[in-house]
Design a protein around this motif. Structure first.
Motif, PDB file in Angstrom:
ATOM      1  N   ARG A 114       0.831  -1.205   0.000  1.00  9.60           N
ATOM      2  CA  ARG A 114       0.000   0.000   0.000  1.00  9.60           C
ATOM      3  C   ARG A 114       0.862   1.250   0.000  1.00  9.60           C
ATOM      4  N   LEU A 115       0.615   2.124  -0.941  1.00  6.97           N
ATOM      5  CA  LEU A 115       1.380   3.363  -1.054  1.00  6.97           C
ATOM      6  C   LEU A 115       1.182   4.240   0.180  1.00  6.97           C
ATOM      7  N   GLY A 116      -0.021   4.242   0.715  1.00  4.55           N
ATOM      8  CA  GLY A 116      -0.310   5.077   1.883  1.00  4.55           C
ATOM      9  C   GLY A 116       0.551   4.742   3.086  1.00  4.55           C
ATOM     10  N   SER A 117       0.883   3.468   3.241  1.00  9.10           N
ATOM     11  CA  SER A 117       1.744   3.047   4.351  1.00  9.10           C
ATOM     12  C   SER A 117       3.135   3.638   4.208  1.00  9.10           C
ATOM     13  N   TRP A 118       3.666   3.603   3.008  1.00 11.87           N
ATOM     14  CA  TRP A 118       5.002   4.139   2.757  1.00 11.87           C
ATOM     15  C   TRP A 118       5.007   5.666   2.834  1.00 11.87           C
ATOM     16  N   VAL A 119       3.921   6.285   2.411  1.00  6.04           N
ATOM     17  CA  VAL A 119       3.816   7.748   2.505  1.00  6.04           C
ATOM     18  C   VAL A 119       3.817   8.167   3.971  1.00  6.04           C
ATOM     19  N   PHE A 120       3.104   7.414   4.811  1.00  5.51           N
ATOM     20  CA  PHE A 120       3.071   7.726   6.236  1.00  5.51           C
ATOM     21  C   PHE A 120       4.462   7.591   6.851  1.00  5.51           C
ATOM     22  N   LEU A 121       5.184   6.546   6.491  1.00 11.79           N
ATOM     23  CA  LEU A 121       6.549   6.375   6.989  1.00 11.79           C
ATOM     24  C   LEU A 121       7.435   7.521   6.504  1.00 11.79           C
ATOM     25  N   GLY A 122       7.288   7.897   5.248  1.00 14.88           N
ATOM     26  CA  GLY A 122       8.058   9.016   4.709  1.00 14.88           C
ATOM     27  C   GLY A 122       7.728  10.326   5.395  1.00 14.88           C
ATOM     28  N   LEU A 123       6.462  10.526   5.713  1.00 13.38           N
ATOM     29  CA  LEU A 123       6.047  11.736   6.415  1.00 13.38           C
ATOM     30  C   LEU A 123       6.658  11.784   7.809  1.00 13.38           C
ATOM     31  N   ALA A 124       6.710  10.643   8.478  1.00 12.70           N
ATOM     32  CA  ALA A 124       7.338  10.594   9.802  1.00 12.70           C
ATOM     33  C   ALA A 124       8.821  10.946   9.702  1.00 12.70           C
ATOM     34  N   VAL A 125       9.482  10.505   8.648  1.00 11.97           N
ATOM     35  CA  VAL A 125      10.903  10.811   8.469  1.00 11.97           C
ATOM     36  C   VAL A 125      11.089  12.295   8.162  1.00 11.97           C
ATOM     37  N   VAL A 126      10.254  12.844   7.304  1.00  5.87           N
ATOM     38  CA  VAL A 126      10.365  14.267   6.944  1.00  5.87           C
ATOM     39  C   VAL A 126      10.111  15.152   8.159  1.00  5.87           C
ATOM     40  N   LEU A 127       9.176  14.743   9.001  1.00  5.02           N
ATOM     41  CA  LEU A 127       8.857  15.521  10.196  1.00  5.02           C
ATOM     42  C   LEU A 127       9.653  15.043  11.402  1.00  5.02           C
ATOM     43  N   SER A 128      10.845  14.550  11.176  1.00  6.22           N
ATOM     44  CA  SER A 128      11.651  13.962  12.241  1.00  6.22           C
ATOM     45  C   SER A 128      11.924  14.886  13.433  1.00  6.22           C
ATOM     46  N   PRO A 129      12.060  16.191  13.258  1.00  6.58           N
ATOM     47  CA  PRO A 129      12.251  17.015  14.460  1.00  6.58           C
ATOM     48  C   PRO A 129      11.048  16.949  15.417  1.00  6.58           C
ATOM     49  N   ILE A 130       9.899  16.627  14.899  1.00  7.66           N
ATOM     50  CA  ILE A 130       8.710  16.507  15.742  1.00  7.66           C
ATOM     51  C   ILE A 130       8.522  15.074  16.217  1.00  7.66           C
ATOM     52  N   THR A 131       8.722  14.113  15.321  1.00  7.27           N
ATOM     53  CA  THR A 131       8.433  12.720  15.657  1.00  7.27           C
ATOM     54  C   THR A 131       9.520  12.061  16.492  1.00  7.27           C
ATOM     55  N   LEU A 132      10.774  12.448  16.326  1.00  7.84           N
ATOM     56  CA  LEU A 132      11.865  11.789  17.042  1.00  7.84           C
ATOM     57  C   LEU A 132      11.743  11.927  18.558  1.00  7.84           C
ATOM     58  N   PRO A 133      11.497  13.112  19.100  1.00 12.12           N
ATOM     59  CA  PRO A 133      11.370  13.184  20.572  1.00 12.12           C
ATOM     60  C   PRO A 133      10.231  12.305  21.104  1.00 12.12           C
ATOM     61  N   ASN A 134       9.130  12.242  20.387  1.00 15.00           N
ATOM     62  CA  ASN A 134       8.019  11.409  20.837  1.00 15.00           C
ATOM     63  C   ASN A 134       8.368   9.926  20.752  1.00 15.00           C
ATOM     64  N   MET A 135       9.066   9.528  19.701  1.00 16.27           N
ATOM     65  CA  MET A 135       9.453   8.128  19.560  1.00 16.27           C
ATOM     66  C   MET A 135      10.451   7.734  20.651  1.00 16.27           C
ATOM     67  N   LEU A 136      11.396   8.605  20.941  1.00 19.18           N
ATOM     68  CA  LEU A 136      12.377   8.305  21.987  1.00 19.18           C
ATOM     69  C   LEU A 136      11.726   8.255  23.362  1.00 19.18           C
ATOM     70  N   ARG A 137      10.778   9.149  23.615  1.00 17.80           N
ATOM     71  CA  ARG A 137      10.066   9.152  24.896  1.00 17.80           C
ATOM     72  C   ARG A 137       9.310   7.842  25.081  1.00 17.80           C
TER      73      ARG A 137
END
Length: 61
Positions: free
Chosen positions: A31-54
């Motif tokens: 599914r393309l949507g799954s990969w797009v979501f993963l890509g979006l998480a990578v692009v928004l890494s300054p926001i997603t990384l602190p939450n993932m580490l927490r």
């Protein structure tokens, strides 16, 4: 310097997210949507990384 920090954060998000993403049997990998979501998480890494580490730290402790 800022670009290097951003790329490092993006790489960390990708490495933290790809394992659970690939192990999830309920998520079809074609599914393309799954990969797009993963890509979006990578692009928004300054926001997603602190939450993932927490989340990771709270699971370990």
């Amino acid at each position: 310097m800022a670009l290097q920090l951003y790329l490092l954060a993006s790489l960390m998000v990708f490495l933290l997210a790809i394992g659970p993403f690939l192990r999830d049997s309920s998520n079809p990998k074609y599914r393309l949507g799954s990969w797009v979501f993963l890509g979006l998480a990578v692009v928004l890494s300054p926001i997603t990384l602190p939450n993932m580490l927490r989340k990771r730290i709270s699971i370990v402790c």
